[in-house]
Scaffold this active site. Sequence first.
Site, short mmCIF file in Angstrom:
data_model
loop_
_atom_site.label_atom_id
_atom_site.label_comp_id
_atom_site.label_asym_id
_atom_site.label_seq_id
_atom_site.Cartn_x
_atom_site.Cartn_y
_atom_site.Cartn_z
N SER A 211 0.51 -1.22 -0.04
CA SER A 211 -0.06 0.03 0.12
C SER A 211 0.73 1.37 0.05
O SER A 211 1.64 1.45 -0.95
CB SER A 211 -1.12 0.03 1.02
OG SER A 211 -1.96 1.00 1.10
N ASP A 307 -9.22 -3.61 -5.99
CA ASP A 307 -8.58 -3.10 -4.96
C ASP A 307 -9.71 -2.49 -3.84
O ASP A 307 -10.19 -1.61 -4.31
CB ASP A 307 -7.49 -2.08 -5.00
CG ASP A 307 -6.60 -1.85 -3.89
OD1 ASP A 307 -7.54 -1.63 -2.75
OD2 ASP A 307 -5.52 -1.58 -3.94
N HIS A 374 -6.78 -6.30 -0.65
CA HIS A 374 -5.96 -5.00 -0.81
C HIS A 374 -4.53 -5.85 -0.61
O HIS A 374 -3.90 -6.34 -1.64
CB HIS A 374 -5.86 -4.16 0.36
CG HIS A 374 -5.28 -2.79 0.20
ND1 HIS A 374 -5.29 -1.90 -0.90
CD2 HIS A 374 -4.53 -2.07 1.14
CE1 HIS A 374 -4.50 -0.94 -0.92
NE2 HIS A 374 -3.90 -1.09 0.51
#
Length: 432
Positions: A211, A307, A374
Amino acid sequence: MANPHLRALLRWRKWAKKDWAIAAVGFTLTVVFALSLISDSRRRVNGSVTNPSFGLSQNDDLVDLTLLRNAKDRGAFCLDGSLPGYHFQKGFGSGSNNWLLHIEGGGWCNTMSSCSQRKMTALGSSKYMDRQIRFSGILSSDPAQNPDFFSWNKVKIRYCDGASLAGHPENEIKKGNKLFFRGQLIWEALIDELLSIGLSEAKEALLSGCSAGGLATLIHCDAFRGLLPKEATVKCLADASFFLDEKDILGNNTMRSFYHDVFQLQSVMRSLHRDCTTAMEPSRCFFPAEIMKRLQTPVFLVQPAYDFWQIQNVLVPEGSDPQGHWKRCRLSISNCDTDQMDILQGFRNSFLKSLSEFRPRREVGQFINSCFTHCQTWMSETWHSASSPKINKKTIAVAVADWFFDREVVKQIDCPYPCNPTCHNMDFTAIY
């Protein structure tokens, strides 16, 4: 007493209604995944979570937090002025001279107010960081979970600056509610310390991140390559980090505006490529697509085409759906109606179009699955296990290793949702 993970999630839900929603969402990704990584059919029994320790092996070693020894002298501080930290596990056997670094994720802060809130958490202060954490997934020392990197020197870099380790102190306020914008200095001090304990002699090295940590990986990838021996094999991996510069469902450039605020607040420009910042509006160079155009070091992208973070914050951010039509869909892709799925498929198409520029480049590896999730590299359940997400029968771990060791060119692009039964699709409906 209520489960502490659940309490944290409820706090996040309250925070997410504030004007710093995008930053807050990232705060509890670790908690969210540990509690809520849910397969459509495997983990829900009468609406409850069946395994709250999902993804964490009891055999994984606990690894101590180390605070940077040279941080104070270098002026490298977390948002609150505390010392940055990392967790280090020494390599062994054939991996003794190989290094794997992983930068944790956790969103960004874009205002003085949101950064002040953030400094009261582990993502802004080492005072709140766990003194020991378990290494799993790409950091695991278990060859069954991590067959190609288990014996390497492994480092988890804690993220406490709020700007993907790219901030500079120009806009710090010297009085009052002091905040330190020192991400670039943290990165430099950290790498110098790791170089002094063996990284400088690495034969193979992989810089990775999840991320916002994956964005940091892309930003610093070429510089990392330049610090290691010329004869070493050095590559980078960005997990769930290809954030899109796309309009939301109301036609607003929410993510572009947010990145612009982060960029301005923490003076990020000096950490980005000058060729980019002089060619366009500088804050747009914070987007991965622009960073990757100028990367010279081989990079691998692990990315879910759906996502959930980007769907909830880029496509359908807080405030864009006042009537709540998207509420159930945002919490679980299985709840999306036909019209919503058409929009999600369009979002996937935009993502694949952005990636198409890099497909001809042999050194750019890709594992793009059709999951509503994610980050997928830091947990064994999604990195490499019997039930991990797969494309063409390959787990993420196998695909990454095939690319890193030049076994083959890796361009794994999944078919559209719901085609892949191996996905672990997130479902937040039991929590909210």
